[in-house]
Design an enzyme around this catalytic site. Structure first.
Site, mmCIF file in Angstrom:
data_model
loop_
_atom_site.group_PDB
_atom_site.id
_atom_site.type_symbol
_atom_site.label_atom_id
_atom_site.label_comp_id
_atom_site.label_asym_id
_atom_site.label_seq_id
_atom_site.Cartn_x
_atom_site.Cartn_y
_atom_site.Cartn_z
ATOM 1 N N THR A 166 8.586 6.092 -9.759
ATOM 2 C CA THR A 166 8.764 4.869 -10.561
ATOM 3 C C THR A 166 7.450 4.118 -10.714
ATOM 4 O OG1 THR A 166 11.002 4.704 -9.662
ATOM 5 C CG2 THR A 166 10.098 2.718 -10.659
ATOM 6 N N VAL A 167 6.750 3.883 -9.601
ATOM 7 C CA VAL A 167 5.511 3.089 -9.664
ATOM 8 C C VAL A 167 4.363 3.922 -10.243
ATOM 9 C CG1 VAL A 167 3.854 1.735 -8.327
ATOM 10 C CG2 VAL A 167 6.287 1.671 -7.720
ATOM 11 N N ALA A 201 -12.951 -4.811 -15.540
ATOM 12 C CA ALA A 201 -13.589 -4.074 -14.438
ATOM 13 C C ALA A 201 -15.061 -3.799 -14.709
ATOM 14 C CB ALA A 201 -12.857 -2.752 -14.214
ATOM 15 N N ARG A 256 4.727 16.334 -6.964
ATOM 16 C CA ARG A 256 5.551 17.541 -6.777
ATOM 17 C C ARG A 256 6.265 17.927 -8.060
ATOM 18 N NH1 ARG A 256 8.656 16.127 -1.359
ATOM 19 N NH2 ARG A 256 8.582 14.182 -2.466
ATOM 20 N N VAL A 271 3.192 -5.944 -1.027
ATOM 21 C CA VAL A 271 4.028 -7.124 -0.740
ATOM 22 C C VAL A 271 4.390 -7.840 -2.039
ATOM 23 C CG1 VAL A 271 4.187 -9.320 0.503
ATOM 24 C CG2 VAL A 271 2.882 -7.423 1.497
ATOM 25 N N GLY A 324 5.869 -7.043 -4.863
ATOM 26 C CA GLY A 324 5.773 -6.392 -6.179
ATOM 27 C C GLY A 324 4.658 -6.926 -7.060
ATOM 28 N N GLY A 327 15.453 1.758 -9.646
ATOM 29 C CA GLY A 327 14.183 2.067 -8.976
ATOM 30 C C GLY A 327 13.685 0.948 -8.083
ATOM 31 N N LYS A 357 6.630 -6.239 5.155
ATOM 32 C CA LYS A 357 5.868 -7.148 4.286
ATOM 33 C C LYS A 357 5.488 -8.421 5.027
ATOM 34 C CE LYS A 357 8.178 -5.304 0.197
ATOM 35 N NZ LYS A 357 9.402 -5.399 -0.619
ATOM 36 N N GLY A 360 10.020 -2.793 -9.157
ATOM 37 C CA GLY A 360 10.124 -2.245 -10.513
ATOM 38 C C GLY A 360 8.822 -1.598 -10.931
HETATM 39 N N1 HSE Z 1 12.437 -1.723 -2.090
HETATM 40 C C1 HSE Z 1 11.494 -2.756 -2.316
HETATM 41 C C2 HSE Z 1 12.230 -4.019 -2.725
HETATM 42 C C3 HSE Z 1 10.531 -2.317 -3.377
HETATM 43 O O1 HSE Z 1 13.403 -3.921 -3.114
HETATM 44 O O2 HSE Z 1 11.653 -5.100 -2.673
HETATM 45 C C4 HSE Z 1 9.342 -3.234 -3.546
HETATM 46 O O3 HSE Z 1 8.589 -3.323 -2.372
#
Ligand code: HSE
Length: 347
Positions: A13-14, A33, A45, A130, A132, A185, A203, A300
């Site tokens: 996802t990321v 930059a 994979r 931490v 997102g 995700g 976190k 996300g």
């Molecule tokens: N699983 C984590 C959350 C993903 O729901 O915050 C982001 O760190």
């Protein structure tokens, strides 16, 4: 302009979000930059239907990427603490800077990783670990560097906040909402990390390290999740004028630093009570600035990619300059860390 080459390890996802945003916003990103940032290698994979990697060399062995001579920065997005640790160490041994979104890895092995990076004059950046898309690491490390921090409290797991919000607003069933969080995700590969508060604990110790000048350690932290909450707990709390929020709290007390993660009754009049869905928020109280609040998406694809790419830009701009001028990974130089930590838990 200089060229800086990126190897992305992990195309979930990321990883797909990072690949797509780097391509879509390359003009802005390169201007910020002051170099041309190019993804030259991907290690994954399997392919991801959400991004088109044609034109980029894709290896099924992620360690090929850490060894590749045409890569300056490794972006670790595989998660976990076993292969990911080997991957990051391999990257550092091969002279690559590292950007990671891996909070579990930072919480468990941050100290040794930073020591190896420092000894080799390499950067390890972890903004996306931490909250997102919220730039809370940079805020704690740099934006608040004038302050003595008294406490911080955060909604720092998007999955649990999404579940609690849906239970609250729609009376939905816990299991049903968790499944939706997995489909979107948001959840970890092992969602017990989310709902049992382990992800939030990871976190919290990272933020506490930055806030209080401590080595990162999970020792002594109190952790409770949301699995025992029933929809009626949420509705009774509402009747009494509270929202139930799953908070991570770090606080300076006379006896030491208190660290805890648990469901909390938050008065509806507090801004944190209005933080819903996958959003995160971190409130920081410090002596000079007073109270600040950082809010945004906590999980996300592209929100997390936003933080990963901010780190890539920082590293790309900084690498090549004198290491003495770099901002230390945890805000202060390791020799200034508190020598003795008294972790306590008190309610
Ligand atoms: N699983 C984590 C959350 C993903 O729901 O915050 C982001 O760190």
């Amino acid at each position: 302009m200089r060229s800086v080459n990126i190897g992305i390890c992990g195309l979930g996802t990321v990883g797909a979000g990072v690949f797509n945003v780097l391509g879509r916003n390359s003009d802005k990103i390169n201007a910020r930059a002051n170099c041309n940032i190019t993804v030259t290698q991907v290690g994954a994979r399997r392919d991801n239907a959400n991004c088109d990697t044609s034109g980029v060399e894709v290896s099924r062995d992620i360690f090929d990427v850490t060894r590749h001579s045409d890569v300056d920065i490794i972006v670790e997005l595989i998660g976990g603490t076993t292969v990911a640790l080997d991957l990051v160490m391999s990257a550092l041994e091969n002279g690559k800077h590292v950007v990671t979104a891996n909070k579990a890895l930072m919480a468990a092995h941050g100290t040794e990783i930073f020591a190896v990076a420092q000894s080799r004059n390499l950067i390890v950046a972890f903004e996306a670990a931490v909250a997102g898309g919220i730039p809370i690491i940079k805020a704690l490390r740099e934006g608040l560097s004038a302050n003595r921090i008294n406490w911080l409290a955060g909604i720092i797991n998007g999955t649990t906040n999404f579940i609690l919000s849906e239970m609250d607003s729609k009376g939905r069933d816990f299991v049903d909402v968790l499944e939706e969080a997995q489909q979107k995700g948001y959840a970890e590969a092992d969602p017990t990390f989310d709902v049992e508060g382990i992800d939030a604990a990871h976190k919290l110790v990272i933020m506490a390290s930055l806030a209080f000048g401590l080595p990162i350690s999970l020792e002594g932290i109190f952790t409770d999740g949301i699995t025992r909450l029933e929809p009626q707990d949420v509705s009774y709390a509402r009747q009494l004028g509270y929202a139930i929020k799953h908070l991570g709290i770090a606080r300076q007390t006379a006896g030491g630093i208190e660290l805890r993660v648990h469901p909390t009754l938050v008065p509806e009049t507090c801004l944190m009570a209005g933080v819903n869905g996958v959003s995160n928020a971190v409130m920081v109280n410090a002596d000079a600035v007073g109270t600040t609040l950082f809010y945004g998406p906590g999980a996300g694809s592209e929100p997390t990619a936003s933080s990963v790419i901010a780190d890539i830009v920082d590293v790309a701009r900084t690498m090549g300059s004198s290491p003495e001028s770099w901002v230390p990974a945890l805000g202060c130089v390791p020799s200034a860390f508190r020598a003795k930590i008294s972790w306590i838990f008190r309610i």
